[in-house]
Enzyme design. Structure first.
Site, PDB file in Angstrom:
ATOM      1  N   LYS A 264       1.274   4.624   6.928  1.00 26.04           N
ATOM      2  CA  LYS A 264       0.632   5.390   5.893  1.00 26.04           C
ATOM      3  C   LYS A 264       1.194   6.804   5.853  1.00 26.04           C
ATOM      4  O   LYS A 264       1.901   7.045   6.761  1.00 26.04           O
ATOM      5  CB  LYS A 264      -0.783   5.556   6.154  1.00 26.04           C
ATOM      6  CG  LYS A 264      -1.788   4.259   5.866  1.00 26.04           C
ATOM      7  CD  LYS A 264      -1.769   3.562   4.708  1.00 26.04           C
ATOM      8  CE  LYS A 264      -2.531   2.280   4.822  1.00 26.04           C
ATOM      9  NZ  LYS A 264      -2.129   1.521   3.814  1.00 26.04           N
TER      10      LYS A 264
ATOM     11  N   SER B  72       0.690  -1.210  -0.084  1.00 24.63           N
ATOM     12  CA  SER B  72      -0.090   0.137  -0.087  1.00 24.63           C
ATOM     13  C   SER B  72       1.030   1.382  -0.062  1.00 24.63           C
ATOM     14  O   SER B  72       0.183   2.362  -0.411  1.00 24.63           O
ATOM     15  CB  SER B  72      -1.026   0.289   1.214  1.00 24.63           C
ATOM     16  OG  SER B  72      -0.282   0.131   2.340  1.00 24.63           O
TER      17      SER B  72
END
Length: 173
Positions: free
Chosen positions: A82, A35
């Site tokens: 993230k 991701s």
């Protein structure tokens, strides 16, 4: 003999204090998944800074590690990695594949061809953060209900350095 014992004990105590300090300041972590491509790849070995001074000074573009309510196979809470896109009071809007932060189009320095799906318009509340993966097409992040906005208390730290693979050792941006 007494001096040698004293020197030995002194060395052990100093090593213990250093180990304790490092344990409270730094934490190793392993990237699982894609991701954060192209910035981070699966199986990258990272070190995060987990001091309170960092957690109180999070800014846009920092890469953070945080606990979620998602569960690992063993039942423990899952950590995610993230990029911070919105800090408290930022106005975030996602439309037509673009992200706007306080009405300014996001500068996507890590991948110029990024397309961000979703239709979001919100103001980030106090002590919350809006995060996205760099691989926007394959990222479970603040756009999803499972993750949502990140609470300041769930942040474990900021990624500061990649240790592996060896050909990519260094600071992570």
């Amino acid at each position: 003999m007494k001096k040698e014992i004293f020197d030995f004990l002194k060395t052990i105590i100093i090593a213990g204090v250093i180990a304790i300090l490092i344990t409270f300041i730094l934490k190793p972590t392993l990237v699982k998944g894609n991701s954060m491509n192209p910035t981070l790849d699966s199986n990258n070995y990272l070190v995060i800074e987990k001091t309170f001074s960092f957690i109180n000074n999070i800014k846009n573009d920092d890469i953070i590690v945080f606990k979620t309510d998602l569960l690992n196979i063993d039942g423990s809470r899952k950590d995610l990695i993230k990029r911070v896109i919105g800090i408290p009071n930022d106005r975030i809007e996602i439309k037509n594949g673009n992200v706007y932060i306080n009405k300014k189009k996001e500068d996507v320095f890590f991948n110029k061809d990024v397309n961000t799906s979703g239709d979001i318009k919100l103001t980030v509340p106090k002590d919350k953060f809006f995060v996205l993966g760099d691989n926007r097409a394959n990222s479970l992040d603040s756009r999803s209900e499972e993750v949502g906005l990140i609470d300041k208390k769930s942040i474990e730290g900021k990624v500061i350095v990649r240790l592996f693979p060896f050909n990519r050792i260094g600071r992570v941006k």
